[in-house]
Design an enzyme around this catalytic site. Structure first.
Site, PDB file in Angstrom:
ATOM      1  N   LEU A 245       0.838  -1.196   0.000  1.00 30.22           N
ATOM      2  CA  LEU A 245       0.000   0.000   0.000  1.00 30.22           C
ATOM      3  C   LEU A 245       0.873   1.246   0.000  1.00 30.22           C
ATOM      4  O   LEU A 245       1.851   1.328   0.741  1.00 30.22           O
ATOM      5  CB  LEU A 245      -0.914   0.029   1.226  1.00 30.22           C
ATOM      6  CG  LEU A 245      -2.009  -1.036   1.301  1.00 30.22           C
ATOM      7  CD1 LEU A 245      -2.798  -0.857   2.600  1.00 30.22           C
ATOM      8  CD2 LEU A 245      -2.940  -0.957   0.103  1.00 30.22           C
ATOM      9  N   HIS A 246       0.501   2.210  -0.837  1.00 24.37           N
ATOM     10  CA  HIS A 246       1.138   3.517  -0.788  1.00 24.37           C
ATOM     11  C   HIS A 246       0.547   4.239   0.409  1.00 24.37           C
ATOM     12  O   HIS A 246      -0.651   4.509   0.451  1.00 24.37           O
ATOM     13  CB  HIS A 246       0.853   4.282  -2.077  1.00 24.37           C
ATOM     14  CG  HIS A 246       1.691   5.515  -2.255  1.00 24.37           C
ATOM     15  ND1 HIS A 246       1.700   6.537  -1.345  1.00 24.37           N
ATOM     16  CD2 HIS A 246       2.551   5.874  -3.242  1.00 24.37           C
ATOM     17  CE1 HIS A 246       2.520   7.491  -1.764  1.00 24.37           C
ATOM     18  NE2 HIS A 246       3.048   7.110  -2.905  1.00 24.37           N
ATOM     19  N   ALA A 247       1.378   4.527   1.383  1.00 25.15           N
ATOM     20  CA  ALA A 247       0.875   5.038   2.658  1.00 25.15           C
ATOM     21  C   ALA A 247       0.166   6.382   2.536  1.00 25.15           C
ATOM     22  O   ALA A 247      -0.646   6.734   3.386  1.00 25.15           O
ATOM     23  CB  ALA A 247       2.029   5.152   3.652  1.00 25.15           C
TER      24      ALA A 247
END
Length: 413
Positions: A245-247
């Site tokens: 996941l792209h934070a």
């Protein structure tokens, strides 16, 4: 109409023409570094032990050339456009030849085990005395003791060690809880890129100072530099990002269309609004729960099925151009057979055909740096073991046939 394509200049001198690199290299990181320097026009002399050469020469799959000599396919990965000199650096005669070559070199590149070159007697101080203009670039897992004193500096390191230590194996999306090796030498190639950059920096600085310098590059450092987003979130906010996941953004990842997977990359609120309009759900754009990527990440458990539901009615070839036309970055997920047929790869010449004496025409990854003032890189296959020994000793050191024959008879070359 002005063409948007700026061709290279086939008649120009290569950028590093006249630069001589001696490379004590093995496997991928060192050979990748010297290969890119060779692509830029440097004369790269790969110094190998007589009889067997570097380890990649022995790794299967292999084919025999017209003379019955086996050639490893792995050697084609990172050894184009080089010369091979066999030289026994364990012997005093071999060390004497090496010292003469150092005096005529611009760069010494080394990714052998830490301190191997120093144990031969070639410390940085001695190298400076031999050639004050010499740039000595070293590649290792954790750095060299003459530049740093890290507690892991003597640990051996292959690519997977760099990926593991730098946290990169925690980042990919995966099923289950086990960290995931990325399946390709990301850390090896990244440390090669950093080593090329450091070497070019030192060469440029030498034009001002006239002096060489040490360039110390560690795989752990180079790999860690790629994990910068997760690191700043952790050091500033105490966050450990979820794998895959792209934070700071959502949707930003893999989603399922009717006939396969695509990636969708929504970064920022303007693209989020465009995406909501594109999938026919404009109300999501004004939903107060979804006003930032971080907030959307928190609601991914119900947003992802919604997005996949829209995609399930459409094929990849429909979804990707449609989203791009709406201003939303998207792409198909390609494997190597797709890349081999990709028109973008062909247009950018990112698969370079090399004619190998054993393997015949083989397409390898090309040079990613395109310049308007340089010719395209040569396409010479990797050299056979010791192919250029006589040429190098004669043309660089001025040895005659008798001297060369003597070295050969003694097993020095």
């Amino acid at each position: 109409m002005i063409s948007s394509m700026i061709p290279c200049d086939p008649d120009a001198a290569p950028a590093l023409e006249g630069i001589r690199v001696l490379s004590l290299e093995c496997f991928i990181a060192g050979p990748t570094t010297s290969m890119w320097l060779a692509d830029m026009g440097a004369e790269v002399i790969k110094i190998e032990q007589p009889g067997h050469g570097e380890p990649c020469r022995t790794i299967a799959p292999k084919k025999n050339d017209a003379h019955g000599q086996p050639r490893s396919l792995g050697l084609l990965r990172a050894n184009r456009n080089k010369k091979s000199l066999t030289l026994d650096l364990k012997s005093e005669e071999g060390k004497a030849v090496f010292e003469k070559l150092l005096a005529e070199a611009d760069v010494l590149l080394d990714n052998l085990s830490p301190e191997a070159v120093a144990r031969m007697g070639f410390t940085w101080e001695r190298l400076q005395a031999i050639n004050p203009r010499l740039i000595y670039t070293t590649i290792s897992g954790f750095g060299r003791s003459d530049m740093s004193q890290g507690p892991y500096q003597h640990w051996p390191a292959f690519d997977i060690v760099g990926q593991a230590m730098a946290g990169l194996m925690q980042r990919p999306e995966r099923t289950g809880t086990d960290p995931a090796y990325l399946g390709f030498p990301l850390a090896d190639i990244q440390v090669g890129i950093v080593a090329v950059t450091g070497t070019l920096q030192a060469l440029f600085q030498r034009t001002r100072t006239g002096k060489g310098q040490r360039v110390d590059v560690a795989m752990y450092d180079a790999a860690l530099a790629m994990n910068e987003l997760a690191m700043i979130l952790n050091t500033a906010m105490g966050i450990v990002p979820e794998p895959g996941l792209h934070a700071l953004s959502y949707p930003f990842g893999t989603f399922r269309a009717r006939d396969g997977s695509v990636v969708i990359a929504v970064l920022g609120e303007k693209i989020w609004a465009r995406f909501c309009e594109a999938i026919g759900r404009p109300e999501l754009g004004s939903d107060e729960r979804l006003q930032s990527g971080v907030e959307r990440n928190a609601h991914a458990h119900w947003l992802t099925p919604l997005i996949n539901e829209w995609l399930a009615e459409r094929d990849r070839d429909e979804v990707v151009p449609y989203l791009i036309a709406k201003g939303v970055p998207a792409a198909p997920i390609q494997d190597v057979d797709d890349i081999a047929k990709c028109p973008q790869v062909a247009a950018r010449e990112m698969l370079m055909e090399i004619e190998d004496p054993a393997w015949g025409p083989v397409r390898v990854t090309g040079q990613p740096i395109k310049t308007s003032g340089s010719p395209p890189p040569r396409r010479d296959p990797p050299p056979s073991l010791g192919q250029h020994s006589e040429e190098i000793l004669r043309e660089i050191l001025g040895m005659d046939a008798g001297q060369i024959d003597g070295l050969r008879a003694a097993g020095i070359v």
